[in-house]
Design a protein around this motif. Sequence first.
Motif, PDB file in Angstrom:
ATOM      1  N   ARG A 186     -18.047  -8.194  -8.799  1.00 16.63           N
ATOM      2  CA  ARG A 186     -18.904  -8.642  -7.700  1.00 16.63           C
ATOM      3  C   ARG A 186     -18.709 -10.132  -7.434  1.00 16.63           C
ATOM      4  O   ARG A 186     -17.569 -10.569  -7.257  1.00 16.63           O
ATOM      5  CB  ARG A 186     -20.360  -8.320  -8.003  1.00 16.63           C
ATOM      6  CG  ARG A 186     -20.589  -6.792  -8.088  1.00 16.63           C
ATOM      7  CD  ARG A 186     -21.986  -6.481  -8.560  1.00 16.63           C
ATOM      8  NE  ARG A 186     -22.218  -5.067  -8.693  1.00 16.63           N
ATOM      9  CZ  ARG A 186     -23.176  -4.547  -9.438  1.00 16.63           C
ATOM     10  NH1 ARG A 186     -23.992  -5.328 -10.126  1.00 16.63           N
ATOM     11  NH2 ARG A 186     -23.332  -3.242  -9.513  1.00 16.63           N
ATOM     12  N   MET A 188     -11.289  -1.117  -9.045  1.00 13.65           N
ATOM     13  CA  MET A 188     -11.936  -0.432 -10.162  1.00 13.65           C
ATOM     14  C   MET A 188     -11.447   1.000 -10.187  1.00 13.65           C
ATOM     15  O   MET A 188     -11.560   1.705  -9.184  1.00 13.65           O
ATOM     16  CB  MET A 188     -13.446  -0.444  -9.980  1.00 13.65           C
ATOM     17  CG  MET A 188     -14.035  -1.819 -10.178  1.00 13.65           C
ATOM     18  SD  MET A 188     -15.803  -1.737  -9.917  1.00 13.65           S
ATOM     19  CE  MET A 188     -16.251  -3.435 -10.312  1.00 13.65           C
ATOM     20  N   ASP A 198       0.857  -1.181   0.000  1.00 11.82           N
ATOM     21  CA  ASP A 198       0.000   0.000   0.000  1.00 11.82           C
ATOM     22  C   ASP A 198       0.895   1.234   0.000  1.00 11.82           C
ATOM     23  O   ASP A 198       2.080   1.163   0.272  1.00 11.82           O
ATOM     24  CB  ASP A 198      -0.910  -0.010   1.235  1.00 11.82           C
ATOM     25  CG  ASP A 198      -2.220   0.736   1.002  1.00 11.82           C
ATOM     26  OD1 ASP A 198      -3.300   0.142   1.117  1.00 11.82           O
ATOM     27  OD2 ASP A 198      -2.146   1.945   0.679  1.00 11.82           O
ATOM     28  N   VAL A 211     -12.699  -9.341 -11.856  1.00 16.03           N
ATOM     29  CA  VAL A 211     -13.649  -9.778 -10.831  1.00 16.03           C
ATOM     30  C   VAL A 211     -14.760  -8.742 -10.784  1.00 16.03           C
ATOM     31  O   VAL A 211     -14.498  -7.560 -10.527  1.00 16.03           O
ATOM     32  CB  VAL A 211     -12.962  -9.851  -9.449  1.00 16.03           C
ATOM     33  CG1 VAL A 211     -13.988  -9.896  -8.328  1.00 16.03           C
ATOM     34  CG2 VAL A 211     -12.050 -11.060  -9.395  1.00 16.03           C
TER      35      VAL A 211
END
Lengths: 379, 379, 379, 379
Positions: free
Chosen positions: C320, C296, C207, C318
Amino acid sequence: MKKMGFEAAVLCGKKEIRLETRALEDPGEDEVQVVPKAIGICGSDLHYYAHGANGLFVVKEPLILGHESAGYVTAVGPGVTNFKIGDRVALEAGTPCSTCKMCRMGRYNLCDGMQFRSSAKRFPHCDGYLCERVNQHVDFTHKIPDSISYEEGALLEPLSVALHAIRRSQPSLTPGSRILIMGSGTVGLLVAAMARINGASDITIADISQRRLEFAQTTEWVTRTVLVPLKRAKYGEDPELVYAKDTASELVKAAKMDQETYAGFDVTYECTGVDTSIQTSIFATRPGGKLVMVGMGKPIATLPIASAMTREIDLVGVFRYCNTYPEAIRMVGSGGVPGLGKLVTQRYRLEDAREAFEVAERGQDEEGRPGCLGEQGTA
Amino acid sequence: MKKMGFEAAVLCGKKEIRLETRALEDPGEDEVQVVPKAIGICGSDLHYYAHGANGLFVVKEPLILGHESAGYVTAVGPGVTNFKIGDRVALEAGTPCSTCKMCRMGRYNLCDGMQFRSSAKRFPHCDGYLCERVNQHVDFTHKIPDSISYEEGALLEPLSVALHAIRRSQPSLTPGSRILIMGSGTVGLLVAAMARINGASDITIADISQRRLEFAQTTEWVTRTVLVPLKRAKYGEDPELVYAKDTASELVKAAKMDQETYAGFDVTYECTGVDTSIQTSIFATRPGGKLVMVGMGKPIATLPIASAMTREIDLVGVFRYCNTYPEAIRMVGSGGVPGLGKLVTQRYRLEDAREAFEVAERGQDEEGRPGCLGEQGTA
Amino acid sequence: MKKMGFEAAVLCGKKEIRLETRALEDPGEDEVQVVPKAIGICGSDLHYYAHGANGLFVVKEPLILGHESAGYVTAVGPGVTNFKIGDRVALEAGTPCSTCKMCRMGRYNLCDGMQFRSSAKRFPHCDGYLCERVNQHVDFTHKIPDSISYEEGALLEPLSVALHAIRRSQPSLTPGSRILIMGSGTVGLLVAAMARINGASDITIADISQRRLEFAQTTEWVTRTVLVPLKRAKYGEDPELVYAKDTASELVKAAKMDQETYAGFDVTYECTGVDTSIQTSIFATRPGGKLVMVGMGKPIATLPIASAMTREIDLVGVFRYCNTYPEAIRMVGSGGVPGLGKLVTQRYRLEDAREAFEVAERGQDEEGRPGCLGEQGTA
Amino acid sequence: MKKMGFEAAVLCGKKEIRLETRALEDPGEDEVQVVPKAIGICGSDLHYYAHGANGLFVVKEPLILGHESAGYVTAVGPGVTNFKIGDRVALEAGTPCSTCKMCRMGRYNLCDGMQFRSSAKRFPHCDGYLCERVNQHVDFTHKIPDSISYEEGALLEPLSVALHAIRRSQPSLTPGSRILIMGSGTVGLLVAAMARINGASDITIADISQRRLEFAQTTEWVTRTVLVPLKRAKYGEDPELVYAKDTASELVKAAKMDQETYAGFDVTYECTGVDTSIQTSIFATRPGGKLVMVGMGKPIATLPIASAMTREIDLVGVFRYCNTYPEAIRMVGSGGVPGLGKLVTQRYRLEDAREAFEVAERGQDEEGRPGCLGEQGTA
Ligand SMILES: NC(=O)c1ccc[n+]([C@@H]2O[C@H](COP(=O)([O-])OP(=O)(O)OC[C@H]3O[C@@H](n4cnc5c(N)ncnc54)[C@H](O)[C@@H]3O)[C@@H](O)[C@H]2O)c1
Ligand SMILES: NC(=O)c1ccc[n+]([C@@H]2O[C@H](COP(=O)([O-])OP(=O)(O)OC[C@H]3O[C@@H](n4cnc5c(N)ncnc54)[C@H](O)[C@@H]3O)[C@@H](O)[C@H]2O)c1
Ligand SMILES: NC(=O)c1ccc[n+]([C@@H]2O[C@H](COP(=O)([O-])OP(=O)(O)OC[C@H]3O[C@@H](n4cnc5c(N)ncnc54)[C@H](O)[C@@H]3O)[C@@H](O)[C@H]2O)c1
Ligand SMILES: NC(=O)c1ccc[n+]([C@@H]2O[C@H](COP(=O)([O-])OP(=O)(O)OC[C@H]3O[C@@H](n4cnc5c(N)ncnc54)[C@H](O)[C@@H]3O)[C@@H](O)[C@H]2O)c1
Ligand SMILES: [Zn+2]
Ligand SMILES: [Zn+2]
Ligand SMILES: [Zn+2]
Ligand SMILES: [Zn+2]
């Protein structure tokens, strides 16, 4: 080791092919010695010829080109029991290490130790088949029946790429599928042939060259051809990828799928490597479908990735092939790929290799004929 | 609900087919009303006819047979927008519940709530298509183009079984594969057709009936036919399964694979349901190959399971089909299954259904013709 | 239909949440009426709140947010037999059409007719769970055992995304795999949890926020955390993607794989949606590996596609989830996901929803805590 | 080649283990010389010991047993660069040919040229590890970190079988799955461990021996144990397989699934090889599920094949393993398989091998302890 002389067409510099005499050792323990009777010239050979390099791989020493070939056995190494002099054989261009992680997992095309013919990737370079005689590892030498000509035997190499592409599209490709192929070159056409053999009912092939599409129509592999406009937007000119979206719509419409809820092709095979074509391929594929990337182009591309992701279109690459020869030989040998020979458009003698390259290069750039496969040298 | 009368050929008892007039409601919200123009008779229909039962399922009330059918739309329910009167359609025989675990996982052929035509599995029974008029759920009604005849439309049902068998064999079936089919009945032949379309290069079909094999030779789907001896050992007679081993050896030899290290077929499709044939199928498949079990026979069989297990031959079953009609229609509609119509050997009018069954039954038992698919035309 | 009043936290405009009283019909034939006891707030809710839109979907009418929820049944529709008043349930946020091609193929998450809670994609919008009472289709209502708290029940929704991501990585993820997760938000952490449960031996999470990584360390799901530099090159600034290459090298090195022949992670889960992170993910994955795209972001990205293609790294998206609830409930119910509750960092009453959103929004932007999942308790 | 003497525990006849001195050559080009520090005794070793044969394979010359081992390197061959003296290593028991069809397809466990330790399948036999010193091919020698003890290193061999079984069950095994394991021996327990690691939420293990189940309960791998009655019907006694049906019902009930529509386990691992257990396994698996056959028993079994076929339960075999060591080492090395060491119940010195076999044999036959893994010889 005894050595014998043999003639080879050697690339000695940019656009410089020379006929040289080289010395060849006797075949090693697990090798056969083969006389290549037909050698195809493909896009990467032409790149080496035209630029002295193929993408990142620069020719640093004289290199024998040609990695599509078939011929007959003239000598066998001491440990060889399953081949004899006179056997007609197709030559698999790459010899992997056989023991690394990729090899053991059955994906030897990804082997880091791969020795691939007519490639400057490693140094010393790995010579190709454009010559009178080569030594080849038996494990990558494949007997061909009389029903397969030497020319067809050479074509088994690009056919292997196409077969690998078909396998990589499993389980999305099923009898009755509707597919799209971008690029009507040798590779695109062979993918069409393989997809046809693998049950695709409806095959749309697209190209920017009308001539290439006309040639495609002479095969029985495609359902329809679609001419797509050539437009490679400079960066910033088309940030919304309108060109690709529009082209995709046209293709979907041409295949009469535009009224459907999940409009789009079940599987798309990208065989140009051009970025606008990859973009178009994503937009033209249906939700849950697959995009098989065969073409090789610029290393970095601008892609409508969200369109692929949110519709769960898998993007899978194709790098050469593995475990394809036995099946490819069976297919061609049993008459399963009629029209294959058509892909050979010109034939030359080894001593005319230079001319062959000149013509092939022009053929690609100017006349738009699928001339990239066509050099057939005989001893 | 308005009701109209219609004629139906009803099975009222063992070997007792009667023409009766029934009342039909208007099509429901999501239904179309269809006139079946062609109805095939398959093995399970013949079982119901001959024995008043099909395996464990006993006919407890009058039952309309026939689950292979195509026809045209005569009325549409209030909620129907995508069909109109006159549409030519193929009828998918089973309507699943659409919401259970199996349905949601995409395997609706395994749905516990499945309503399957001409079956006595559930009570009340689910009537078939051997009648003048039926109501059918739109989601399982499929438009067919003019290039598909009604007879071919009816054949889409057994073709679906074959297509499902092909899909179940993925990824083992690849272009160039060598396969074996046990049983040259309708199902075996359609599996051959589908395997051919899916790239199999070499297709061996075996049967105990020479006539069936002769018929197979009239198609272009098989490479060779092999007559295997009929011998169903009584228990204890052949504890080592010598019959099956020998038969497997013969088949491997017939396909010229006996000299190979991993002798055996890449995929075997068992289409008889007979236990000796399943045994043979295991022995005849290569290490790492697949045995697709399509035939249905006695519930319990004696199998050389260690031979399958230690060679990692996967045994996968085929129960009907799911998600096959769109693809099957595309294949047949585009001319991809030439010779399909040949499988229809006789044609009768609905009022002659009794005779049709008598002939079909004899055809199966005595003459060995693939008569199990009979075309039934209605006025 | 009888109607009863209920309170709801309604988004009426940008950053404008109001408590309103709405009227609710009795549950329909196949519906249950549920009191949501815990409702999570996720990133898309925050987008709607902060911008009045989520990507392309603009709020055009008052919208009830919240699609992560669990509660108890207060009434059942006339056709409902498998639920009774008082049952504790988790609510699956999307209701697909159940009959389209995608639904029948078992991929209902791609259903074009999907009604997804708290989404402005369709008009009229589909309201979410941030209210006192909702009607929900039984097929997408899942009983939870007492061992699952309501908060954990709400977390089953993002957990489903993670589980779907794990399934999409098959068969590449195997016990013993080494994986990389880009993004240590709720989704990234849940993917870590699922990958850990699915056998990954070595889990690197990366991150740009040290706080996020510190939180990750408090879970037992990750092997190591790596802080990666934040640098989003303006276009043209980094045409060779040096940033991504360097970052990938650092990650590979941190996981002690840099000396290996096929350096790189077996599977990488991209959970940020940021383009530089997708680029890094490609470079950091090993030949033959897989990149699962969960995040996304912008619709178009610049990607080192040749690096993926020539190393046959599959890119799978992917979107959902489907068929995840039964398994997710079993996992959490059996104590298989210890520490799950930690992901809930704050709790509010329904009437304080506005405050909850304000805090959550700040939490995300300023403090870097995984506050995107806020617990909402109702009276 | 220089030779040095070493001690070995040699099986010279039925129940006859002798300590002999043998001569060992220097390690070959690609070999390392290893001192086995821990050697497990498994079922097949016991068979050779007790019967002078293992199934069809009869001991025809003195044979060194033991194929589960780990130790340290004492010498390296001239071509070896990646190992050095002192390296701690686990030894993969089989060396495949690396070039045949199966090897190239990534399924080297099926290689026809496989040299497998302590096996009399081929002649001359392939000696095992129950000795002071062996030469081993580097490609099948795997470094282990200090966090893995030699005993655990030996256990990586049966663990590999279990891991291979898990992989063979893909994609049916998913986090949250409910599975059944028949047989609580070493293999069954390791499958439980691997399934637990791979996300199974609910693991039922069944055995006929209460002691074995008690041992299972001391691990943290199983959710519940079920004692099943021992009854092997003589042929003809139970033609309807009532025993297996009843046992399956009990198991399904024990796992609290009997009220469900698709009652049955998602995946069943058969780890006994007993035919009644295979029958039970089929009945106990849900539609669309998978039966993984690990146990090896009589070559021919009577199976309820229609129950598998009509419910599309795939039957897949497990034959040893391939490509498992790197992952298995990572799992165990990172502490991912706590409790593994428990499977070693007894320890002996090499010179006491005879006693070890005697005890192990009794342990298996009489006391029902999982004593089959336990012989640990030190230099
Ligand atoms: N993946 C592999 O292992 C592998 C192996 C061989 C070749 N290749 C690649 O496959 C591609 C095709 O090879 P080929 O030998 O057929 O080449 P080719 O040059 O003969 O054919 C390419 C075709 O694409 C067409 N084309 C170009 N831009 C287009 C666009 N925007 N839209 C539609 N069509 C367009 C060209 O007109 C041409 O007909 C090349 O990129 C080559 O590098 C990949
Ligand atoms: N799985 C399914 O969903 C499904 C659907 C339809 C039919 N079926 C089954 O498929 C099988 C074939 O159906 P069909 O309509 O083609 O039947 P069919 O009777 O027309 O054909 C069976 C063929 O097998 C041959 N045969 C019998 N014993 C044999 C043996 N020992 N070795 C080789 N050949 C042998 C027969 O001579 C015959 O030609 C039947 O068992 C049927 O029940 C299954
Ligand atoms: N595919 C789906 O169905 C689905 C469902 C839910 C969420 N999502 C998406 O998943 C993503 C993650 O969701 P979330 O709720 O965890 O969001 P989040 O904002 O809580 O977490 C994202 C994390 O990524 C980190 N990050 C940002 N840029 C980075 C970079 N360049 N490199 C490394 N880390 C970086 C952030 O610091 C943050 O910790 C979002 O893009 C969301 O839209 C997708
Ligand atoms: N496939 C492979 O590659 C492979 C590798 C190793 C072992 N194996 C086989 O796996 C099996 C198990 O090996 P193991 O070492 O654990 O053996 P084991 O003898 O220690 O364990 C077998 C267990 O099965 C139990 N059992 C016997 N009959 C039973 C029945 N009817 N129902 C339930 N339980 C029953 C026994 O009580 C025992 O506990 C053996 O058949 C062995 O040959 C296979
Ligand atoms: Zn290699
Ligand atoms: Zn259903
Ligand atoms: Zn749908
Ligand atoms: Zn081999």
